[in-house]
Design an enzyme around this catalytic site. Structure first.
Site, mmCIF file in Angstrom:
data_model
loop_
_atom_site.group_PDB
_atom_site.id
_atom_site.type_symbol
_atom_site.label_atom_id
_atom_site.label_comp_id
_atom_site.label_asym_id
_atom_site.label_seq_id
_atom_site.Cartn_x
_atom_site.Cartn_y
_atom_site.Cartn_z
ATOM 1 C CG ASP A 191 -14.577 11.449 -33.244
ATOM 2 O OD1 ASP A 191 -13.441 10.746 -33.754
ATOM 3 O OD2 ASP A 191 -15.603 11.275 -33.143
ATOM 4 C CB CYS A 246 -16.959 14.379 -9.242
ATOM 5 S SG CYS A 246 -15.821 15.673 -9.826
ATOM 6 C CG HIS A 247 -19.820 14.856 -3.539
ATOM 7 N ND1 HIS A 247 -18.449 15.574 -3.481
ATOM 8 C CD2 HIS A 247 -19.959 14.210 -2.414
ATOM 9 C CE1 HIS A 247 -18.283 15.462 -2.129
ATOM 10 N NE2 HIS A 247 -18.831 14.375 -1.576
ATOM 11 C CG MET A 271 -15.253 19.211 -10.525
ATOM 12 S SD MET A 271 -13.335 19.469 -11.428
ATOM 13 C CE MET A 271 -13.096 18.103 -12.019
ATOM 14 C CD GLU A 272 -20.673 18.431 -11.658
ATOM 15 O OE1 GLU A 272 -20.697 17.263 -11.098
ATOM 16 O OE2 GLU A 272 -20.269 19.229 -11.238
#
Length: 169
Positions: A150, A100-101, A135-136
Site C-alpha cells: 500500500d 482461530c482461537h 496463524m499469527e
C-alpha cells in the site's frame, strides 16, 4: 418460491450453515450445499510455550527498493509502517480468521530485509497457550506485506506479494 436464503446459527463455538432448500426426504435440493464447521476444542490441552516463524516476499523493482532504503517513499517510513502493521496483524488474527482461537502472545518480531529485487518479511511469534502461533505468524507477514504494498504502490504498481508460508513451529 425458493429464494436460496441461507441460515447461519452460532451455537457455542460451532457455526452451522444450513441451506433452507430441502426436498420431501429432508435432503438439500436444487444443488445447494449443507455444511457444518466447528472450532476445535482445546480445553483439554495444557498451555505450553509456543513459537512460530513465517516469511513472505514482496517482489518490487530495484528503484522502489532503493527508495525504501533511503526513506524516500511518499507515504513515509515503509519499514516502520510495515513493522507496526505486522505486529498488529499477528495480535488480531482471531478477529479475521473465524475459527482461530484467541491466543496469549508474549512477543512478536517483524524482520524486514531488502534485496535487489525483493523484500523478505519474517514474523516470529512467541507465547504460552493451548494451541500454536502459526496463524499469527503468517498473519503478521501478510499484514506487513500488504502495508508495504500500500505504501509503495504509487511508485511501483507492479509489485507482487509472494510465498507467504510457515518456516518453523
Amino acid at each position: 418460491a425458493d429464494c436460496g436464503i441461507r441460515l447461519v446459527e452460532i451455537v457455542g463455538f460451532g457455526i452451522y450453515d444450513r441451506a433452507l432448500r430441502k426436498d420431501v426426504n429432508g435432503h438439500v435440493a436444487g444443488g445447494g450445499i449443507e455444511m457444518t464447521i466447528r472450532m476445535r476444542d482445546v480445553s483439554g490441552k495444557k498451555s505450553t510455550a509456543r513459537r512460530a516463524v513465517a516469511e513472505g516476499f514482496v517482489v518490487a523493482n530495484p528503484e522502489t527498493i532503493r527508495k525504501i532504503r533511503q526513506g524516500k517513499i511518499g507515504k513515509g517510513d515503509v519499514v516502520a509502517g510495515a513493522t507496526l502493521a505486522g505486529i498488529t496483524g499477528a495480535k488480531r488474527v482471531s478477529d479475521i480468521i473465524p475459527l482461530c482461537h484467541p491466543v496469549r502472545i508474549d512477543h512478536v518480531v517483524i524482520d524486514i530485509r531488502t534485496f535487489e529485487k525483493k523484500i523478505r518479511i519474517a514474523c516470529t511469534v512467541r507465547g504460552k497457550d493451548r494451541t500454536g502461533m502459526e496463524m499469527e505468524a503468517m498473519a503478521g507477514v501478510a499484514s506487513a506485506a500488504l502495508t508495504l504494498y500500500d505504501m509503495c504502490k504509487p511508485e511501483d504498481p507492479g509489485m507482487r506479494i509472494t510465498e507467504i508460508g510457515l518456516v518453523e513451529k
